[in-house]
Every structure is written in C-alpha cells, then in structure tokens.
Design a protein around this motif. Structure first.
Motif, PDB file in Angstrom:
ATOM      1  N   GLY A  15       0.831  -1.204   0.000  1.00 15.95           N
ATOM      2  CA  GLY A  15       0.000   0.000   0.000  1.00 15.95           C
ATOM      3  C   GLY A  15       0.861   1.247   0.000  1.00 15.95           C
ATOM      4  N   GLN A  16       2.030   1.167  -0.647  1.00 15.46           N
ATOM      5  CA  GLN A  16       2.990   2.271  -0.614  1.00 15.46           C
ATOM      6  C   GLN A  16       3.754   2.356  -1.934  1.00 15.46           C
ATOM      7  OE1 GLN A  16       6.940   2.171   1.657  1.00 15.46           O
ATOM      8  NE2 GLN A  16       5.510   3.167   3.066  1.00 15.46           N
ATOM      9  N   GLY A  49      -5.276  13.061   2.089  1.00 16.44           N
ATOM     10  CA  GLY A  49      -6.600  13.205   1.506  1.00 16.44           C
ATOM     11  C   GLY A  49      -7.383  11.933   1.754  1.00 16.44           C
ATOM     12  N   ARG A  50      -8.428  11.735   0.994  1.00 10.24           N
ATOM     13  CA  ARG A  50      -9.284  10.556   1.167  1.00 10.24           C
ATOM     14  C   ARG A  50      -8.568   9.297   0.672  1.00 10.24           C
ATOM     15  NH1 ARG A  50     -13.964  13.886  -1.284  1.00 10.24           N
ATOM     16  NH2 ARG A  50     -14.668  14.988   0.574  1.00 10.24           N
ATOM     17  N   GLY A  51      -8.048   8.520   1.612  1.00 13.19           N
ATOM     18  CA  GLY A  51      -7.444   7.240   1.268  1.00 13.19           C
ATOM     19  C   GLY A  51      -5.957   7.264   1.004  1.00 13.19           C
ATOM     20  N   TRP A  52      -5.281   8.382   1.218  1.00 13.95           N
ATOM     21  CA  TRP A  52      -3.854   8.459   0.905  1.00 13.95           C
ATOM     22  C   TRP A  52      -3.156   9.520   1.753  1.00 13.95           C
ATOM     23  CZ3 TRP A  52      -2.597  13.341  -0.512  1.00 13.95           C
ATOM     24  CH2 TRP A  52      -3.632  14.133  -1.023  1.00 13.95           C
ATOM     25  N   THR A  53      -1.830   9.365   1.881  1.00  8.35           N
ATOM     26  CA  THR A  53      -0.956  10.371   2.486  1.00  8.35           C
ATOM     27  C   THR A  53       0.296  10.456   1.633  1.00  8.35           C
ATOM     28  OG1 THR A  53      -1.745   9.906   4.726  1.00  8.35           O
ATOM     29  CG2 THR A  53       0.375  11.028   4.543  1.00  8.35           C
ATOM     30  N   LEU A  72      13.732  14.990  -4.804  1.00 10.16           N
ATOM     31  CA  LEU A  72      12.774  14.860  -3.726  1.00 10.16           C
ATOM     32  C   LEU A  72      12.322  13.398  -3.675  1.00 10.16           C
ATOM     33  CD1 LEU A  72      11.342  16.921  -1.811  1.00 10.16           C
ATOM     34  CD2 LEU A  72       9.458  16.929  -3.432  1.00 10.16           C
ATOM     35  N   ARG A  73      12.379  12.812  -2.491  1.00 10.47           N
ATOM     36  CA  ARG A  73      11.851  11.452  -2.304  1.00 10.47           C
ATOM     37  C   ARG A  73      10.402  11.606  -1.867  1.00 10.47           C
ATOM     38  NH1 ARG A  73      10.597   7.802   1.619  1.00 10.47           N
ATOM     39  NH2 ARG A  73      11.062   5.614   1.185  1.00 10.47           N
ATOM     40  N   VAL A  74       9.490  11.119  -2.677  1.00 13.36           N
ATOM     41  CA  VAL A  74       8.063  11.243  -2.408  1.00 13.36           C
ATOM     42  C   VAL A  74       7.510   9.855  -2.102  1.00 13.36           C
ATOM     43  CG1 VAL A  74       5.835  11.896  -3.391  1.00 13.36           C
ATOM     44  CG2 VAL A  74       7.869  13.258  -3.906  1.00 13.36           C
ATOM     45  N   GLN A  75       6.865   9.746  -0.960  1.00 11.44           N
ATOM     46  CA  GLN A  75       6.268   8.476  -0.549  1.00 11.44           C
ATOM     47  C   GLN A  75       4.762   8.647  -0.468  1.00 11.44           C
ATOM     48  OE1 GLN A  75       8.173   6.231   2.624  1.00 11.44           O
ATOM     49  NE2 GLN A  75       6.164   5.925   3.576  1.00 11.44           N
ATOM     50  N   ILE A  76       4.040   7.762  -1.128  1.00  5.13           N
ATOM     51  CA  ILE A  76       2.586   7.788  -1.117  1.00  5.13           C
ATOM     52  C   ILE A  76       2.119   6.538  -0.380  1.00  5.13           C
ATOM     53  CG2 ILE A  76       0.484   7.834  -2.526  1.00  5.13           C
ATOM     54  CD1 ILE A  76       3.022   8.792  -4.639  1.00  5.13           C
ATOM     55  N   ASP A  77       1.434   6.742   0.731  1.00  2.00           N
ATOM     56  CA  ASP A  77       0.878   5.642   1.515  1.00  2.00           C
ATOM     57  C   ASP A  77      -0.631   5.629   1.305  1.00  2.00           C
ATOM     58  OD1 ASP A  77       3.200   4.567   3.044  1.00  2.00           O
ATOM     59  OD2 ASP A  77       3.296   6.644   3.732  1.00  2.00           O
ATOM     60  N   PHE A  78      -1.157   4.466   0.971  1.00  3.96           N
ATOM     61  CA  PHE A  78      -2.587   4.315   0.725  1.00  3.96           C
ATOM     62  C   PHE A  78      -3.241   3.639   1.922  1.00  3.96           C
ATOM     63  CE2 PHE A  78      -0.724   4.594  -3.476  1.00  3.96           C
ATOM     64  CZ  PHE A  78      -1.567   5.488  -4.105  1.00  3.96           C
TER      65      PHE A  78
END
Length: 102
Positions: A15-16, A49-53, A72-78
């Motif tokens: 989820g990432q 937001g809705r369902g993610w960071t 930039l290291r961008v991490q999206i967690d769901f």
C-alpha cells in the motif's frame, strides 16, 4: 487509466509507492493540488486526503557537470488498499508531474 509506471505487486501489497523526483520541495507542494482530489490537509512535509498520504523528503541535488537538479523522495501511503483506486491515483499523479523534453 494507465499509469506511466504500472504498480508493482510489492507496492500493491505494501500500500505504498515511492518516487524519486527531480523537483524542488516548494514547487512540488504548489503543484500537488492539481495531481490529487481535493480536499487535502497539509501538515509540514506531508499532505493527506481521502485514502492516501503523501510525504516528501529533500534529497541531495544531483550534479551532472555544471547542471544541478533538485531531488525529492516522495512516498505515497494508501489507507485504501484497493488496486483500482491506487492505479487511478498514480495515473493522475504521474501524468500531472510528467515532464517532457526534446
């Protein structure tokens, strides 16, 4: 929607998703609202937001001869582990931040 970079099985399972992007922190956060659905909550180096960071970490610049590129290291967690949701989110995210050259 097809993502520029299809989700890997390990990204779906975790989820990432992590991206190393050539963009400055300020520019990234200015552009981010166009890449995600609103409303969003911005706290320091993360936005949710809705369902993610999404969180961002500044990395050392990449130097190629006289050229210096921000990184930039961008991490999206769901929080929503739905494959269709994740794929649609990443397709919009990747398309918004896509840069062309030539």
């Amino acid at each position: 929607m097809n993502a520029a970079f299809p989700l890997k099985p390990e990204e779906i399972a975790a989820g990432q998703v992590v991206r190393v992007m050539s963009i400055g922190r300020e520019e990234f956060f200015q552009m981010l609202p166009g890449a995600v659905e609103l409303p969003i909550v911005h706290r320091g180096d993360s936005v949710s937001g809705r369902g993610w960071t999404v969180s961002a970490e500044v990395l050392p610049a990449l130097h190629i001869a006289l050229l210096s590129l921000p990184r930039l290291r961008v991490q999206i967690d769901f929080t929503v582990r739905d494959v269709d949701f994740m794929a649609a989110f990443m397709a919009r995210f990747d398309r918004h931040f896509q840069r062309g050259g030539g």
